[in-house]
Design an enzyme around this catalytic site. Structure first.
Site, short mmCIF file in Angstrom:
data_model
loop_
_atom_site.label_atom_id
_atom_site.label_comp_id
_atom_site.label_asym_id
_atom_site.label_seq_id
_atom_site.Cartn_x
_atom_site.Cartn_y
_atom_site.Cartn_z
N ARG A 122 11.47 -0.24 11.56
CA ARG A 122 10.22 -0.21 12.33
C ARG A 122 10.21 -1.33 13.37
O ARG A 122 10.53 -2.47 13.04
CB ARG A 122 9.03 -0.38 11.37
CG ARG A 122 8.67 0.89 10.66
CD ARG A 122 7.57 0.66 9.66
NE ARG A 122 6.38 0.02 10.23
CZ ARG A 122 5.23 -0.09 9.58
NH1 ARG A 122 5.12 0.39 8.36
NH2 ARG A 122 4.21 -0.67 10.14
N LYS A 137 0.83 -1.22 0.00
CA LYS A 137 0.00 0.00 0.00
C LYS A 137 0.87 1.27 0.00
O LYS A 137 0.61 2.19 -0.74
CB LYS A 137 -0.93 0.03 1.23
CG LYS A 137 -1.90 -1.13 1.33
CD LYS A 137 -2.87 -0.94 2.49
CE LYS A 137 -2.21 -0.92 3.86
NZ LYS A 137 -1.61 -2.21 4.27
N ARG A 162 -0.16 -8.46 13.66
CA ARG A 162 -0.71 -7.46 12.72
C ARG A 162 -1.63 -8.14 11.70
O ARG A 162 -2.67 -7.60 11.34
CB ARG A 162 0.43 -6.72 12.02
CG ARG A 162 1.17 -5.79 12.98
CD ARG A 162 2.51 -5.35 12.42
NE ARG A 162 2.40 -4.51 11.25
CZ ARG A 162 3.41 -4.27 10.41
NH1 ARG A 162 4.59 -4.82 10.62
NH2 ARG A 162 3.25 -3.49 9.37
P1 AMP Z 1 0.98 0.80 9.20
O1 AMP Z 1 2.15 1.70 8.98
O2 AMP Z 1 -0.23 1.19 8.41
O3 AMP Z 1 1.33 -0.66 9.06
O4 AMP Z 1 0.54 0.99 10.74
C1 AMP Z 1 1.43 0.69 11.79
C2 AMP Z 1 0.64 0.57 13.08
O5 AMP Z 1 -0.01 1.81 13.38
C3 AMP Z 1 -0.49 -0.46 13.08
O6 AMP Z 1 -0.03 -1.77 13.36
C4 AMP Z 1 -1.39 0.08 14.18
O7 AMP Z 1 -0.85 -0.17 15.46
C5 AMP Z 1 -1.29 1.59 13.95
N1 AMP Z 1 -2.30 2.06 12.98
C6 AMP Z 1 -2.08 2.61 11.76
N2 AMP Z 1 -3.23 2.93 11.16
C7 AMP Z 1 -4.22 2.58 12.02
C8 AMP Z 1 -5.64 2.64 11.98
N3 AMP Z 1 -6.28 3.12 10.91
N4 AMP Z 1 -6.32 2.18 13.06
C9 AMP Z 1 -5.69 1.71 14.15
N5 AMP Z 1 -4.37 1.59 14.25
C10 AMP Z 1 -3.62 2.04 13.19
#
Ligand code: AMP
Length: 198
Positions: free
Chosen positions: A139, A13, A150
């Protein structure tokens, strides 16, 4: 153009969103990036989100809905935006629908990156290795154990959005297992068809 990129962690994404930014001149609204920035800046939101993110769980709907509502009112979002990693729960999906309706705007399309689960953990580990090799911070949640959590969160809370947006006639799937350039092409074709319709 207002669109959502949907797909599990590691589906690509972020990469595709960056390409859309370059090709369409609309901003990428990544809640993950916004939350990581809040953690780094040690804001109140960051302090509340940190442990949850490190464990691979989802931050509360109230927190993410509030940061997105604030972000979409900024001037660079006037002509559209790419939601990357948001919404991630049915409650967030309802919330973004309301947010847009209040502003008299609509979602144009939801693009699902359809991927094979087995390939995902490999992609995440590769991302961590590449970041390390480039001297960039890795990360904390890009490791095999947290990744499992996740993915579980994705299936439990986010995958129901596929049916939600399908029922609204907004869902378009692309083959997320194809090469990055091919995925970019497929997304461009979806956007072209969507623009013709509206
Ligand atoms: P990502 O970078 O999108 O993989 O997000 C990393 C982490 O941020 C996720 O594993 C969640 O802990 C948190 N996170 C990001 N976007 C959301 C969302 N829309 N709702 C809840 N938690 C989020």
């Amino acid at each position: 153009m207002r669109l959502i990129l949907l797909g599990p962690p590691g589906a690509g994404k972020g990469t595709q969103a960056q390409r859309l930014v370059e090709n369409h001149g609309i901003p990428q609204l990544s809640t993950g990036d916004m939350l990581r920035a809040a953690v780094k800046a040690e804001t109140e939101v960051g302090k509340r989100a940190k442990a949850v993110m490190d464990a691979g769980e989802l931050v509360s709907d109230a927190i993410v809905n509030a940061i997105v509502a604030e972000r979409i009112d900024q001037a660079d979002c006037a002509n559209g935006f790419i939601l990357d990693g948001y919404p991630r729960t049915l409650q967030q999906a309802d919330s973004v629908g309301e947010m847009l309706a209040e502003r008299g705007i609509e979602l144009d399309v939801v693009i699902e990156l359809v991927v094979d689960d087995k390939a995902l953990v490999g992609r995440i580990l590769k991302r961590a290795e590449e970041a390390k090799a480039a001297g960039e911070p890795v990360r904390k949640d890009d490791n095999a154990e947290v990744f499992d959590e996740r993915l579980r969160e994705y299936y439990k809370k986010t995958a129901p959005l596929i049916g939600y947006y399908y029922a609204k006639g907004l869902l378009q799937g692309v083959d997320g297992m194809a090469s990055m350039n091919e995925v970019t092409k497929q997304i461009a074709a979806v956007l072209e068809r969507t623009a013709k319709k509206s």
